[in-house]
Design an enzyme around this catalytic site. Sequence first.
Site, PDB file in Angstrom:
ATOM      1  N   ASN A   1       0.860  -1.195   0.000  1.00 42.62           N
ATOM      2  CA  ASN A   1       0.000   0.000   0.000  1.00 42.62           C
ATOM      3  C   ASN A   1       0.891   1.238   0.000  1.00 42.62           C
ATOM      4  O   ASN A   1       2.106   1.124   0.218  1.00 42.62           O
ATOM      5  CB  ASN A   1      -0.953  -0.050   1.214  1.00 42.62           C
ATOM      6  CG  ASN A   1      -0.189  -0.058   2.519  1.00 42.62           C
ATOM      7  OD1 ASN A   1       0.528   0.887   2.834  1.00 42.62           O
ATOM      8  ND2 ASN A   1      -0.302  -1.142   3.284  1.00 42.62           N
TER       9      ASN A   1
ATOM     10  N   ASP B   1      -3.830  -6.438   5.187  1.00 44.05           N
ATOM     11  CA  ASP B   1      -4.793  -7.351   5.803  1.00 44.05           C
ATOM     12  C   ASP B   1      -4.685  -8.755   5.227  1.00 44.05           C
ATOM     13  O   ASP B   1      -5.051  -9.732   5.867  1.00 44.05           O
ATOM     14  CB  ASP B   1      -6.219  -6.835   5.582  1.00 44.05           C
ATOM     15  CG  ASP B   1      -6.485  -5.607   6.432  1.00 44.05           C
ATOM     16  OD1 ASP B   1      -5.924  -5.533   7.534  1.00 44.05           O
ATOM     17  OD2 ASP B   1      -7.246  -4.718   5.986  1.00 44.05           O
TER      18      ASP B   1
ATOM     19  N   ALA C   1       1.560   1.764  11.608  1.00 44.69           N
ATOM     20  CA  ALA C   1       1.872   1.101  10.328  1.00 44.69           C
ATOM     21  C   ALA C   1       0.583   0.769   9.573  1.00 44.69           C
ATOM     22  O   ALA C   1      -0.464   0.535  10.180  1.00 44.69           O
ATOM     23  CB  ALA C   1       2.669  -0.175  10.579  1.00 44.69           C
TER      24      ALA C   1
END
Length: 404
Positions: free
Chosen positions: A210, A283, A279
């Site tokens: 991400n 997932d 952080a």
Amino acid sequence: MRVLLGVTGGIAAYKIPFLVRLLKKAGCELEIVLTDSAAKFVSPLALASLNHKRVWRDADLLDDNKGFEIPHINLANWPDVIAVAPCTANSIAKFAHGHADNLLSSVILASGFIDMPVLIFPAMNANMLDNAATQENIEILRERGAYIIEPEAGFLACGAEGKGRMPEPDEIFEEVMRAAVEDHDLLGCNVLVTAGPTREFLDPARFISNPSSGKMGIAVARTAWRRGADVKLILGPVTPPQGDYSLYGFEVIKVSSAQEMLKAVIENLDWAKFIIKAAAVGDYKAKEFQEHKIKREKQDDIVIELAKNPDIAAEVGIRKLRSQILVGFAAETDDLINNAKLKLERKNLDYIMANDILAEQGGFESDLNNIKLISRSYDDIVELDGTKFEVADKMWDVLVSDKL
Ligand SMILES: Cc1cc2nc3c(=O)[nH]c(=O)nc-3n(C[C@H](O)[C@H](O)[C@H](O)COP(=O)(O)O)c2cc1C
């Protein structure tokens, strides 16, 4: 903040213009006092130009045009912080033994080491540093309350290798900023911070991640450090942060995957009083890691099955003691407050920093943020906005007033 910067005649003085830039950029008022030897290593004109004012020189001490102003007393009474960088063996000896035969040593003597922090950055050849005379002089200054910032080991300008290098300007800047904080209200506190993204490799060449830059977590770590905390930073893979986001002063534990981050957090959990989970942990990870690179020629479409990663915050929530404070972050796109409250409950957090990542201000790579800080009791939702450093500092204001 008023900083009096003393510069003495060591070769490392050539780096001082960079320090002046950093202090000015941070809004510090600055007076610069150069010894005559220092003026041989760094241009007084360059320093005066960067500081937009004259520099002070040895000749000012006994100048009969200025004597009535008593420069050494005025300068000693003026600052919030004194820093001497680089500080030669000669000047250390003068400060330790109360000599006042040039402007800088007179200022240091007149400052009395009492009303303001005095930071000394020794920098010299390794043998000069090791010499018992220098070591004893450093010890005298330390006992009188000076902050001695130990020089680093490495390649020295004289050609030798060893201890004696002046820290880099951004590191000196951080030490000055830390010393300038009036109330070190996190002194003696251990703060564990996670920051940055995680990477979940699909095969040896590709990963899911991400856009987290790690900036918010680093700002949390930095503001805690400036307030006196000992900081461990568990950092996911980010390009080396620069400028304001330096990692100086932290114990940095670099990790890549969520599993590695969990392991590092658990290993350091007993140590921590505050655990701040900034952080952006992935997932999901690939259900099966492919040992060899997935070849594009072999198939048109591929389906990658994902499996849930461990929930680090929830794991800490289960294990933490009552004396430990756990803060999570919630990056949400919908129904910010309710989703954040649910997360706080589910993970047994003490606080949650709720962050609308679709909002105009803030988000992953920005230097700004806008956060709603929700505590376990829900009595108050505190709005924190500004730069990520301002947001982090305001968060500590709340945590310190509630919990210490
Ligand atoms: C090329 C050169 C480099 C020097 N570098 C250092 C140094 O890094 N640290 C140090 O303590 N002295 C160093 N010296 C010696 C100091 O310049 C000398 O002791 C001087 O008297 C220091 O004066 P001050 O403390 O008033 O600035 C160096 C001398 C020369 C010629």
